[in-house]
Scaffold this motif. Structure first.
Motif, PDB file in Angstrom:
ATOM      1  N   ILE A  42       0.844  -1.205   0.000  1.00 26.28           N
ATOM      2  CA  ILE A  42       0.000   0.000   0.000  1.00 26.28           C
ATOM      3  C   ILE A  42       0.876   1.251   0.000  1.00 26.28           C
ATOM      4  N   ALA A  43       1.998   1.209   0.721  1.00 21.44           N
ATOM      5  CA  ALA A  43       2.930   2.340   0.729  1.00 21.44           C
ATOM      6  C   ALA A  43       3.507   2.576  -0.668  1.00 21.44           C
ATOM      7  N   ALA A  44       3.860   1.482  -1.367  1.00 25.04           N
ATOM      8  CA  ALA A  44       4.385   1.604  -2.738  1.00 25.04           C
ATOM      9  C   ALA A  44       3.317   2.151  -3.679  1.00 25.04           C
ATOM     10  N   LEU A  45       2.076   1.667  -3.509  1.00 27.36           N
ATOM     11  CA  LEU A  45       0.964   2.121  -4.354  1.00 27.36           C
ATOM     12  C   LEU A  45       0.674   3.604  -4.118  1.00 27.36           C
ATOM     13  N   THR A  46       0.732   4.032  -2.867  1.00 25.19           N
ATOM     14  CA  THR A  46       0.520   5.451  -2.532  1.00 25.19           C
ATOM     15  C   THR A  46       1.585   6.325  -3.191  1.00 25.19           C
ATOM     16  N   ALA A  47       2.843   5.867  -3.097  1.00 25.50           N
ATOM     17  CA  ALA A  47       3.946   6.624  -3.703  1.00 25.50           C
ATOM     18  C   ALA A  47       3.766   6.755  -5.217  1.00 25.50           C
ATOM     19  N   LEU A  48       3.352   5.665  -5.870  1.00 29.20           N
ATOM     20  CA  LEU A  48       3.205   5.680  -7.331  1.00 29.20           C
ATOM     21  C   LEU A  48       2.017   6.515  -7.786  1.00 29.20           C
ATOM     22  N   MET A  49       0.890   6.379  -7.094  1.00 28.73           N
ATOM     23  CA  MET A  49      -0.360   6.986  -7.561  1.00 28.73           C
ATOM     24  C   MET A  49      -0.483   8.464  -7.192  1.00 28.73           C
ATOM     25  N   PHE A  50       0.057   8.846  -6.031  1.00 27.12           N
ATOM     26  CA  PHE A  50      -0.184  10.202  -5.539  1.00 27.12           C
ATOM     27  C   PHE A  50       1.082  11.021  -5.278  1.00 27.12           C
ATOM     28  N   LEU A  51       2.210  10.354  -5.021  1.00 24.70           N
ATOM     29  CA  LEU A  51       3.405  11.079  -4.588  1.00 24.70           C
ATOM     30  C   LEU A  51       4.522  11.089  -5.630  1.00 24.70           C
ATOM     31  N   GLY A  52       4.179  10.823  -6.879  1.00 23.81           N
ATOM     32  CA  GLY A  52       5.171  10.966  -7.950  1.00 23.81           C
ATOM     33  C   GLY A  52       6.130   9.816  -8.123  1.00 23.81           C
ATOM     34  N   GLY A  53       5.899   8.680  -7.429  1.00 24.39           N
ATOM     35  CA  GLY A  53       6.759   7.499  -7.613  1.00 24.39           C
ATOM     36  C   GLY A  53       8.227   7.793  -7.380  1.00 24.39           C
ATOM     37  N   TRP A  54       9.042   7.540  -8.420  1.00 24.06           N
ATOM     38  CA  TRP A  54      10.496   7.724  -8.295  1.00 24.06           C
ATOM     39  C   TRP A  54      10.941   9.136  -8.660  1.00 24.06           C
ATOM     40  N   LEU A  55      10.003  10.060  -8.886  1.00 26.70           N
ATOM     41  CA  LEU A  55      10.371  11.444  -9.208  1.00 26.70           C
ATOM     42  C   LEU A  55      10.930  12.157  -7.976  1.00 26.70           C
ATOM     43  N   SER A  56      11.916  13.001  -8.187  1.00 23.33           N
ATOM     44  CA  SER A  56      12.502  13.759  -7.077  1.00 23.33           C
ATOM     45  C   SER A  56      11.620  14.958  -6.734  1.00 23.33           C
ATOM     46  N   PRO A  57      11.512  15.316  -5.444  1.00 27.45           N
ATOM     47  CA  PRO A  57      10.751  16.517  -5.071  1.00 27.45           C
ATOM     48  C   PRO A  57      11.501  17.814  -5.395  1.00 27.45           C
ATOM     49  N   PHE A  58      12.764  17.698  -5.804  1.00 28.33           N
ATOM     50  CA  PHE A  58      13.586  18.875  -6.090  1.00 28.33           C
ATOM     51  C   PHE A  58      13.732  19.074  -7.600  1.00 28.33           C
ATOM     52  N   PRO A  59      14.025  20.297  -8.065  1.00 27.52           N
ATOM     53  CA  PRO A  59      14.210  20.540  -9.508  1.00 27.52           C
ATOM     54  C   PRO A  59      15.386  19.748 -10.068  1.00 27.52           C
ATOM     55  N   GLN A  60      15.288  19.336 -11.328  1.00 27.57           N
ATOM     56  CA  GLN A  60      16.351  18.547 -11.952  1.00 27.57           C
ATOM     57  C   GLN A  60      17.638  19.353 -12.108  1.00 27.57           C
ATOM     58  N   SER A  61      17.539  20.686 -12.055  1.00 26.91           N
ATOM     59  CA  SER A  61      18.736  21.532 -12.168  1.00 26.91           C
ATOM     60  C   SER A  61      19.645  21.406 -10.951  1.00 26.91           C
ATOM     61  N   TRP A  62      19.147  20.738  -9.879  1.00 21.37           N
ATOM     62  CA  TRP A  62      19.947  20.567  -8.663  1.00 21.37           C
ATOM     63  C   TRP A  62      20.913  19.384  -8.751  1.00 21.37           C
ATOM     64  N   GLY A  63      21.073  18.819  -9.924  1.00 24.16           N
ATOM     65  CA  GLY A  63      22.013  17.709 -10.091  1.00 24.16           C
ATOM     66  C   GLY A  63      21.412  16.390  -9.630  1.00 24.16           C
ATOM     67  N   TRP A  64      22.228  15.561  -8.953  1.00 29.38           N
ATOM     68  CA  TRP A  64      21.779  14.214  -8.581  1.00 29.38           C
ATOM     69  C   TRP A  64      20.613  14.243  -7.596  1.00 29.38           C
ATOM     70  N   VAL A  65      20.492  15.310  -6.801  1.00 33.88           N
ATOM     71  CA  VAL A  65      19.377  15.406  -5.840  1.00 33.88           C
ATOM     72  C   VAL A  65      18.044  15.501  -6.584  1.00 33.88           C
ATOM     73  N   GLY A  66      18.044  16.146  -7.733  1.00 31.69           N
ATOM     74  CA  GLY A  66      16.813  16.312  -8.501  1.00 31.69           C
ATOM     75  C   GLY A  66      16.576  15.226  -9.534  1.00 31.69           C
ATOM     76  N   THR A  67      17.485  14.234  -9.599  1.00 27.72           N
ATOM     77  CA  THR A  67      17.349  13.159 -10.589  1.00 27.72           C
ATOM     78  C   THR A  67      16.356  12.105 -10.121  1.00 27.72           C
ATOM     79  N   PRO A  68      15.388  11.723 -10.950  1.00 29.15           N
ATOM     80  CA  PRO A  68      14.468  10.634 -10.561  1.00 29.15           C
ATOM     81  C   PRO A  68      15.242   9.340 -10.337  1.00 29.15           C
ATOM     82  N   SER A  69      14.966   8.647  -9.244  1.00 26.84           N
ATOM     83  CA  SER A  69      15.659   7.388  -8.962  1.00 26.84           C
ATOM     84  C   SER A  69      14.851   6.556  -7.976  1.00 26.84           C
TER      85      SER A  69
END
Length: 358
Positions: free
Chosen positions: A270-297
Motif C-alpha cells: 500500500i505504501a508503494a501504491l501510494t507513492a506511485l499513484m499520488f506522490l510521484g513514484g520515483w520522481l525527485s521533489p527537487f528541480p532537476q537543475s539541482w544535479g543528482w538530488v533532482g534526478t528521478p531514482s
C-alpha cells in the motif's frame, strides 16, 4: 539480465532454442528472489521500527536488549515462531486450516510482480498493472475466511467475518479513489501514471503530483488503505478486548508467522501504491537543475514508501480503536459516497475550460 542469461544458455553452453527458454526462466526466478529477500528483511525491520517508534511516542525505550540497540530482535522473534509447534484444534478442518495462511500470503507476494521502483527496476511491464493489483489483493480475503471457518472456533469465525466485510467495504472506496487517478493519467500502467505527474501546471514539481490536485481523493484513499490492511484504528478483526485475536486465534508457530508476514507485506504494498499513484513514484521533489538530488531514482521511491509507513505507525500510536459499527458506517455512508462524488466532479472538471489536464 534476461538477454545475458539467454545468451549464456543458448550460445555459450550451446543449448539452442531450449537455452533461450531456460535463460528466460532463470532470469525471472532471479528477479523474484531479488525482490522477495529485501521484502522479507523489510518486514522484519518494519516490526522493529514499529515497536521503536510507538515506544518513543509513549515515552518508552522499545526493543533494546537483543543485539546492539535491539537490532537482532526481529530475527529472535522469527526463530521463536519457527521453532514453536503448530497446534491445531481437534475438530478443525485440517486441509483448509493450513491452506488459509498460504492463501493470504500468496497474493501479497504476487502483487509485487508489477510494482516498478524506477523506470528500469520492474519485474514485469503490464499495461493494466493497477487492475492486476486490485484483482490480486482481493484474493487475500479468501485466505482470511477459510482460516476463520476451518479453525472451528466462534472467535476466529467472527473475526474472519468482520475482516472480510471490512476489506470488501473499503476496497470500493479505495478503488473509487484510484479511478480518479486513472482518469487524470489516462492509463493503468504505473510508468505512465508516474510520467503524467512529471509534467503539469507546476512543471513536474511536488505541486504537480496527484496528492494536491486530487487532495480529497487522496484523503479517502489513505483512510481506506489503513482500513483495507486491518491496521489500527480499524483493527477490530483482532480486537483483543472482544474476540481474543480474530481469525488467527487458533494459529501458532509458522502458520501464525505467515499471517503476520502477509499483513506487513500488504502494508508495504500500500505504501508503494501510494507513492506511485499520488506522490510521484520515483520522481525527485527537487528541480532537476539541482544535479543528482533532482534526478528521478529508486531512492525517492523508497523514501516515499518509508514516509507512508511511518504514517501507519503514527496513526496506530495516536488513535483508539473504532467500534465495528462505526467502521462500517464510515465506509458505506461517508467514504464510498465521497469517492463516487469525486469521480463525477472530476469528470466535470476535466471537460470544463478550467481543466488542469489537457
Amino acid at each position: 539480465m534476461q538477454e545475458w542469461f539467454q545468451s549464456l544458455f543458448a550460445v555459450t553452453l550451446g543449448w539452442g532454442d531450449i537455452g533461450l527458454s531456460v535463460g528466460l526462466v532463470v532470469s525471472v526466478i532471479l528477479k523474484i528472489v531479488i525482490i522477495l529477500i529485501p521484502l522479507i528483511l523489510t518486514v522484519a525491520y518494519l516490526t522493529y521500527f514499529e515497536r521503536k517508534v510507538i515506544g518513543f511516542m509513549q515515552l518508552r525505550v522499545g526493543p533494546n536488549v537483543t543485539g546492539p540497540w535491539g537490532l537482532i530482535q526481529p530475527f529472535a522473534d522469527v526463530f521463536k515462531l519457527l521453532f514453536k509447534e503448530v497446534t491445531r484444534p481437534k475438530l478443525s478442518n485440517k486441509a483448509l486450516f493450513y491452506i488459509g495462511p498460504m492463501l493470504s500470503l500468496a497474493p501479497a507476494f504476487a502483487a509485487w510482480a508489477v510494482i516498478p521502483f524506477s523506470e528500469e527496476w520492474v519485474l514485469t511491464h503490464v499495461n493494466a498493472g493497477l487492475l492486476f493489483i486490485l484483482m490480486i489483493t482481493s484474493l487475500s480475503v479468501y485466505g482470511v475466511i477459510i482460516a476463520g471457518w476451518a479453525s472451528n472456533s466462534k472467535y476466529s469465525f467472527l473475526g474472519a467475518m468482520r475482516s472480510s466485510a471490512q476489506t470488501i467495504s473499503y476496497e470500493i472506496a479505495m478503488s473509487a479513489a484510484l479511478v480518479c487517478v486513472v482518469m487524470v493519467s489516462g492509463s493503468m500502467n504505473f510508468a505512465d501514471i508516474v510520467a503524467a505527474q512529471a509534467t503539469g501546471i507546476a512543471g513536474g514539481s511536488v505541486l504537480s503530483w496527484n496528492w494536491l490536485a486530487l487532495f480529497p481523493v487522496f484523503i479517502v484513499y489513505l483512510i481506506s488503505a489503513v482500513a483495507e490492511t486491518n491496521r489500527a484504528p480499524f483493527d477490530v478483526a483482532e480486537g483483543e478486548s472482544e474476540i481474543v485475536a480474530g481469525f488467527h486465534v487458533e494459529y501458532s508457530g509458522f502458520a501464525f508467522a505467515l499471517f503476520f508476514l502477509a499483513e506487513y507485506i500488504f502494508m508495504i504494498l500500500i505504501a508503494a501504491l501510494t507513492a506511485l499513484m499520488f506522490l510521484g513514484g520515483w520522481l525527485s521533489p527537487f528541480p532537476q537543475s539541482w544535479g543528482w538530488v533532482g534526478t528521478p531514482s529508486a531512492f525517492w521511491m523508497f523514501a516515499k514508501m518509508a514516509f507512508v509507513l511511518y504514517g501507519y505507525l503514527w496513526i496506530r500510536a495516536t488513535f483508539p480503536r473504532y467500534r465495528y459499527d462505526q467502521i462500517m458506517r464510515l465506509g458505506w455512508k461517508v467514504l464510498i459516497p465521497i469517492g463516487f462524488l469525486c469521480i463525477v466532479l472530476l469528470g466535470g472538471w476535466m471537460i470544463s475550460p478550467l481543466s488542469l489536464w489537457k
